[in-house]
Design a protein around this motif. Sequence first.
Motif, mmCIF file in Angstrom:
data_model
loop_
_atom_site.group_PDB
_atom_site.id
_atom_site.type_symbol
_atom_site.label_atom_id
_atom_site.label_comp_id
_atom_site.label_asym_id
_atom_site.label_seq_id
_atom_site.Cartn_x
_atom_site.Cartn_y
_atom_site.Cartn_z
ATOM 1 N N THR A 58 -21.653 36.619 27.922
ATOM 2 C CA THR A 58 -20.443 35.796 27.807
ATOM 3 C C THR A 58 -20.602 34.787 26.673
ATOM 4 O OG1 THR A 58 -20.122 36.015 30.195
ATOM 5 C CG2 THR A 58 -18.828 34.338 29.066
ATOM 6 N N TYR A 115 -21.579 28.786 28.939
ATOM 7 C CA TYR A 115 -22.469 29.861 29.342
ATOM 8 C C TYR A 115 -23.847 29.774 28.704
ATOM 9 C CZ TYR A 115 -19.002 31.563 32.408
ATOM 10 O OH TYR A 115 -18.136 31.648 33.459
ATOM 11 N N PHE A 138 -16.296 28.314 26.333
ATOM 12 C CA PHE A 138 -17.056 29.394 26.957
ATOM 13 C C PHE A 138 -18.457 29.497 26.370
ATOM 14 C CE2 PHE A 138 -12.970 30.725 28.545
ATOM 15 C CZ PHE A 138 -13.283 31.256 29.780
ATOM 16 N N THR A 156 -13.245 27.170 35.318
ATOM 17 C CA THR A 156 -13.181 28.324 34.420
ATOM 18 C C THR A 156 -12.105 29.303 34.878
ATOM 19 O OG1 THR A 156 -15.491 28.114 33.766
ATOM 20 C CG2 THR A 156 -14.494 30.287 33.529
ATOM 21 N N GLY A 193 -16.411 36.120 31.869
ATOM 22 C CA GLY A 193 -16.304 34.810 32.502
ATOM 23 C C GLY A 193 -15.729 34.904 33.900
ATOM 24 N N THR A 208 -14.882 38.052 26.648
ATOM 25 C CA THR A 208 -15.214 36.726 27.165
ATOM 26 C C THR A 208 -14.455 36.441 28.453
ATOM 27 O OG1 THR A 208 -15.669 35.902 24.933
ATOM 28 C CG2 THR A 208 -15.180 34.255 26.625
#
Length: 142
Positions: free
Chosen positions: A116, A97, A93, A60, A29, A25
């Motif tokens: 992700t 996403y 996340f 992020t 990301g 992740t």
Amino acid sequence: MGQARFVEARVDPLPRAATLLVWATAVLGLVAAGIALLFPDVYRDGDWGKSQFLGQDAATVVIAIPLLLGAWWRSREGQLAPRFVLAGALMYFAYSYVLYAEAAAFNELYLVYLFTASASFFGLIATLAGVAPDPVVLNPAL
């Protein structure tokens, strides 16, 4: 009236699958946000949408990824609070996403968004799988 009692939680060590999914992740990301910040024309949305997505990409990179990795580092110790912070970061996340995959105009990063979101969702499940309340029945009258 008795004093409030809290249920103690048993926290198993963080599963290896959760560790791998947390790192996937973070890397995915960083790739998605980094590419978008370097090449903002990847977003084919209007000015309002583009500025929103670029702002979220910056957040992020600056906030979410360090929080995710810091929570992962602390949750390896088997404490409950860092495990929930890790779960919250993974939920950020997953939500973000999925939003990118569904709300942003289709672009070259679509598959990265899906991977992700998937990695963070399954990482969330793996992270919380090791947290269970002890089987204690509380009696408020005590």
